[in-house]
Write a protein that holds these residues in place. Structure first.
Motif, PDB file in Angstrom:
ATOM      1  N   GLU A 121      38.320  25.684  41.805  1.00 16.24           N
ATOM      2  CA  GLU A 121      36.777  25.558  41.874  1.00 16.24           C
ATOM      3  C   GLU A 121      36.581  24.693  43.172  1.00 16.24           C
ATOM      4  O   GLU A 121      35.680  25.009  44.110  1.00 16.24           O
ATOM      5  CB  GLU A 121      35.770  25.017  40.762  1.00 16.24           C
ATOM      6  CG  GLU A 121      35.847  26.088  39.761  1.00 16.24           C
ATOM      7  CD  GLU A 121      34.747  25.583  38.761  1.00 16.24           C
ATOM      8  OE1 GLU A 121      33.640  25.711  38.564  1.00 16.24           O
ATOM      9  OE2 GLU A 121      35.425  24.972  37.727  1.00 16.24           O
ATOM     10  N   LEU A 152      36.919  30.385  41.744  1.00 19.11           N
ATOM     11  CA  LEU A 152      36.203  30.491  40.616  1.00 19.11           C
ATOM     12  C   LEU A 152      36.864  29.522  39.439  1.00 19.11           C
ATOM     13  O   LEU A 152      36.577  29.139  38.334  1.00 19.11           O
ATOM     14  CB  LEU A 152      36.150  31.658  39.850  1.00 19.11           C
ATOM     15  CG  LEU A 152      35.225  32.562  40.352  1.00 19.11           C
ATOM     16  CD1 LEU A 152      35.105  34.147  39.593  1.00 19.11           C
ATOM     17  CD2 LEU A 152      33.842  32.250  40.718  1.00 19.11           C
ATOM     18  N   GLY A 153      38.167  28.970  39.573  1.00 18.99           N
ATOM     19  CA  GLY A 153      39.133  28.087  39.015  1.00 18.99           C
ATOM     20  C   GLY A 153      39.508  28.777  37.702  1.00 18.99           C
ATOM     21  O   GLY A 153      39.741  28.232  36.673  1.00 18.99           O
ATOM     22  N   GLY A 210      33.073  37.276  43.300  1.00 20.54           N
ATOM     23  CA  GLY A 210      33.832  36.019  43.302  1.00 20.54           C
ATOM     24  C   GLY A 210      35.261  36.291  42.765  1.00 20.54           C
ATOM     25  O   GLY A 210      36.211  35.341  42.519  1.00 20.54           O
TER      26      GLY A 210
END
Lengths: 321, 389
Positions: free
Chosen positions: A59, A64-65, A51
C-alpha cells in the motif's frame, strides 16, 4: 484450521467476474485473435482502475497490499473469460517485484523461453543468470513467434544490447517470481477448465440427437463427470499453494509444483472432453470453443510443464531424507 | 457461511488439536500389536480383531467423535481426521466394526429413537455386537431400489415378518446383527415403500452362508431370511421411509466417514518407501512420476477434505459432492497399488509382498458403496445438472 476464503476475497473475485463479463465477452477474445496486439480494447484499463494489476504492490508504494491468497481467485476469473492480457506476467510477477509506475509489463522467468505481449508492454522483467532485470521495451530486440493461440503474441526476447537495465532482484526473487507465475498460471488453467466444462454441460443439454439431449447419454455424462472430479481435486492444491506463497511457507515451491501439474492435467482433460462432447461444431473455428482450448494448450506447459513440476516434487519427496 | 468466512485461511492445528494428536499417537505407539493380525475378513482373524476393538473402546479410541455417554470423546471432525491419520500412519489393525460405527451409527444418531441409541450404540462401539449391511440382493445391486425382500406386517405380534435374500454382505458370516432395507408396502414401487430394519442374526429363520471374495478371504456372505420376526422397536426411522434413512447412510459411506484421507496418506507413504527401496531398479522410469502423482493426489484429497470440513462447520451440506470424493479415492487407491506392483516387477505375483492382497481389496473400491459408474451418473445429474434419461 480453516481452509476457505474470506468474504472479502470472494467479493473481490465477484467484482472482477462482473467487470470481465462486460469487458471480455467471447466476442472480445475473438477480436483479439485478429487485431494488432492480441489484447483487449479496454479490459486492461478496467483492471487498472480496480487496482488489481498492482494488487501485490504494498500500500505504501501505491498498490493494494494484497497477497497471492487474495489474488488466486482473480486469476481463475482471468482464465474463465480467456482474458488475452499479460495479467499473470504483470500483476503476479513484475509489479510484485518492481512496484507500480512502470506502465504495463510482461515477464520472462523460469524455463519459459518466450515473452508474451513483449511488443505492446512498456517493460519486460527478465531473469538473467539468477538476477531479475527490468528492461524497457525500447531496449529489447524482439522476434515474433506464432502461438497456437493467436491472441498470445509471443517473442524471443534479446536484451543484450539494452542500454538501461535495472537489477531488481537476486536468486531468491527469481525463484519466488517463478513460483508466483506458475501458481497464477495454474489458477488461470483452472478457470479455463471451468469455462470449458460449463459451456459443454450447456451445449449437451440443448443439442438433440436421437430425439433426446445428448447430455442424457452416459457416455457424455461420464466424460464430464471426470472433468468435474479433476477440477475438484485441482482447486484445493491451487488454493493451498496460494496460501503457502502468501505466508512464505518453506515448502511453497513444492506446493506450487503440485498444483501446477494437477491444474495443467485437469485443463488438458477439460479441453479434450469439451471438444469430443461438442463434436463437429467444436472442431469448427466458428465456435468459440477453440479459443479456450488453444489457450489451454498454450498454458498447460507454460512456466514448467507437468513433468517438470512432478520432477521438482520428486526431488523433494523421493530423493531426500 | 457467514460468520466463519470473515476469518482468514489458516492451515495450522490448534494447541488442543496438537495435544489430541500427541495423545493418540502415544497411545497407539504403546498399544498397536507389533505383529500384523491375520485378516479380519477371516473367522479367526475377526475374533482377534474384536479383542483389539475392545482395547480401543476401553481407552475411548474406538468412536472418538461420539458423545462420551456412548464411549466417545466428543471429538470434533478435525480431531477425528487427526485420529484417522495417526491410526493409519502406524498401520493399526483394520476396523472390523466399521460398518456399524461408520455406516449405521450416523443413521442411528439422526433417525434412531433414544431407546435404540441407548440399546445399540455402546455394544457397537465395544465390538460386543457387530453389524453388517443388508442392502444388496441378487437382483438389486447398483439398482438398489429394486429390492424384493419383504417385510409383512404382523399386527397381532406388534412387529414385522422379514423374508428374502441379501448378498455380498461384508463379514456377514461373523457379525451378530444386520441393518437392511425391506419392502414393507408391496403396492409401492421403487424407492417408496421400503423400511429400514435392525435384525439380530440369531433370530429364528435367519440363515447365513459365508463365501470367499476375490482375495480368498471369507469376507462375503449371503443372508437368507425366512419369515423372520422383528418387533416394532427394530424399525429405524419411519415405516416406508427407509430409502431416505438409507441415503443418509450412503452419504456417510461415500463421503467423509468411510475412507478418510489418513488411510490413503499411509498408503502413499508406503509407496514412497517402496520407491526409495527399489525404485532405482524399476524397469519403467515413468514409475517415478507415478509415485509423485500418487502423493499429489493424496494431498489433493486431504486438502479437499479440509475444505469440506470447513464448509460443514460453516453450515453447508456437502450433499452429492460426496460422489466426487468416492470416485476419486477409490480410483486413486487402485492406481497406487498398480504403481506398487509395477515397481515390484516379477515379485508382484507373490502373495506376501505386502501389496498384492491389498491390490485385490483396492479393486473393490470402485464397486462397493455404489459403483463408480453410478457415482458418475450422480455427479453428472446432481452436481452438473445434466439431463436425466
Amino acid at each position: 484450521m480453516r481452509f476457505a476464503f474470506t468474504t472479502d476475497q470472494l467479493a473481490l473475485r465477484d467484482a472482477v467476474r462482473e467487470m470481465l463479463a462486460k469487458e471480455c465477452p467471447p466476442s472480445e477474445v475473438r477480436s483479439a485473435w485478429a487485431n494488432a496486439n492480441g489484447r483487449t480494447a479496454s479490459a486492461w484499463d478496467a483492471l487498472t482502475g480496480m487496482g488489481v494489476l498492482d494488487a501485490l504492490v504494498p500500500e505504501a508504494a501505491g498498490g493494494l497490499g494484497l497477497n497471492m491468497l487474495d489474488l488466486v481467485l482473480v486469476c481463475e476469473e482471468v482464465g474463465r473469460v480467456a482474458l488475452p492480457e499479460p495479467f499473470v506476467e504483470h500483476a503476479l510477477v513484475a509489479a510484485a517485484v518492481v512496484g507500480s509506475g512502470h506502465g504495463s509489463m510482461s515477464a520472462l522467468v523460469g524455463p519459459a523461453a518466450l515473452g508474451v505481449y513483449a511488443d505492446s508492454v512498456d517493460a519486460v522483467l527478465v531473469e538473467d543468470d539468477d538476477r531479475l532485470l527490468l528492461v524497457a521495451r525500447e531496449g529489447l530486440v524482439l522476434e515474433r513467434q506464432s502461438s497456437v493461440d493467436h491472441t498470445r503474441h509471443l517473442f524471443t526476447v534479446d536484451w543484450s544490447s539494452a542500454e538501461a537495465t535495472t537489477e531488481v532482484g537476486g536468486p531468491q526473487e527469481c525463484a519466488d517470481a517463478f513460483d508466483r507465475a506458475a501458481l497464477g498460471n495454474a489458477a488461470v488453467l483452472v478457470g479455463l477448465a471451468q469455462h470449458l466444462l460449463d459451456v459443454t454441460v450447456d451445449y449437451a443439454a440443448t443439442r438433440n440427437q436421437f430425439g433426446v439431449p445428448i447430455g442424457s447419454f452416459q457416455a457424455l455424462k461420464h466424460k464430464l463427470a471426470d472433468v468435474r472430479i479433476a477440477l475438484e481435486f485441482a482447486r484445493p492444491l491451487v488454493y493451498r499453494a496460494a496460501h503457502s506463497v502468501s505466508i512464505d511457507d518453506i515448502d511453497r515451491s513444492v506446493h506450487v509444483s503440485m498444483c501446477a501439474a494437477q491444474a495443467a492435467d485437469a485443463a488438458s482433460l477439460a479441453a479434450r472432453h469439451a471438444l469430443q462432447c461438442h463434436g463437429a461444431i467444436g472442431y469448427s473455428d466458428e465456435s468459440d470453443l477453440h479459443m479456450w482450448m488453444k489457450r489451454v494448450w498454450a498454458l498447460q506447459r507454460a512456466y514448467g510443464d507437468p513433468a517438470w513440476h512432478r520432477e521438482r516434487v520428486a526431488r523433494a519427496i523421493l530423493d531426500e531424507d | 457461511m457467514v460468520v466463519g468466512s470473515l476469518r482468514r485461511m489458516d492451515l495450522s492445528w490448534s494447541p488442543t488439536e496438537v495435544a489430541f494428536r500427541n495423545e493418540a499417537r502415544a497411545w497407539l505407539a504403546e498399544n498397536v500389536p507389533s505383529e500384523k493380525l491375520p485378516s479380519g475378513d477371516t473367522r479367526d482373524g475377526f475374533a482377534l480383531h474384536l479383542k483389539w476393538e475392545q482395547r480401543l473402546f476401553d481407552a475411548r479410541w474406538s468412536v472418538v467423535s461420539w458423545p462420551e455417554e456412548y464411549g466417545g470423546r466428543n471429538a470434533t471432525l478435525w480431531e477425528w481426521l487427526i485420529f484417522e491419520e495417526e491410526y493409519h500412519r502406524v498401520g493399526a489393525p483394520q476396523r472390523v466394526t466399521q460398518n456399524g460405527i461408520f455406516l449405521l451409527a450416523p443413521t442411528l444418531f439422526e433417525f434412531g429413537t433414544q431407546e435404540q441409541r441407548d440399546r445399540y450404540l455402546q455394544p457397537m462401539a465395544s465390538g460386543l455386537e457387530t453389524w453388517c449391511q443388508g442392502w444388496s440382493e441378487p437382483d438389486a445391486g447398483s439398482d438398489l431400489a429394486g429390492i424384493r425382500s419383504t417385510a409383512v406386517r404382523d399386527d397381532a405380534a406388534a412387529g414385522w415378518r422379514l423374508s428374502g435374500q441379501k448378498t455380498w454382505t461384508t463379514r456377514g458370516a461373523f457379525c451378530t446383527h444386520m441393518f437392511g432395507l425391506f419392502r414393507s408396502d408391496p403396492a409401492a414401487e421403487r424407492h417408496a415403500g421400503l423400511t429400514y430394519f435392525l435384525v439380530p442374526l440369531n433370530t429364528p429363520g435367519v440363515t447365513v452362508r459365508g463365501f470367499g471374495r476375490l482375495d480368498g478371504d471369507e469376507g462375503f456372505a449371503e443372508v437368507f431370511l425366512d419369515d423372520v420376526f422383528v418387533d416394532d422397536a427394530m424399525v429405524l426411522g419411519e415405516v416406508n421411509a427407509g430409502w431416505k434413512v438409507a441415503m443418509a447412510t450412503t452419504g456417510s459411506e461415500r463421503g467423509l466417514t468411510l475412507r478418510s484421507p489418513g488411510r490413503f496418506m499411509a498408503t502413499a507413504d508406503r509407496l514412497v518407501r517402496l520407491y526409495r527401496d527399489i525404485g532405482a531398479r524399476a524397469s519403467d522410469p515413468a514409475l517415478r512420476h507415478a509415485v509423485v502423482q500418487a502423493v499429489i493426489d493424496v494431498e489433493a484429497y486431504r486438502l479437499q477434505t479440509l475444505a469440506t470440513v470447513t464448509a460443514i462447520g460453516d453450515g453447508d451440506n456437502p450433499g452429492a459432492t460426496s460422489s466426487l470424493t468416492k470416485v476419486f479415492w477409490s480410483e486413486l487407491d487402485v492406481r497406487m497399488h498398480d504403481t506398487a506392483l509395477a515397481l515390484l516387477g516379477t515379485a508382484a505375483e507373490l502373495e506376501d509382498n505386502g501389496w498384492m492382497k491389498d491390490f485385490q481389496f483396492a479393486l473393490s473400491g470402485p464397486i462397493y458403496a455404489g459403483t463408480n459408474e453410478v457415482q458418475r451418473n450422480v455427479i453428472a445429474e446432481r452436481v452438473l445438472g445434466m439431463p436425466r434419461r
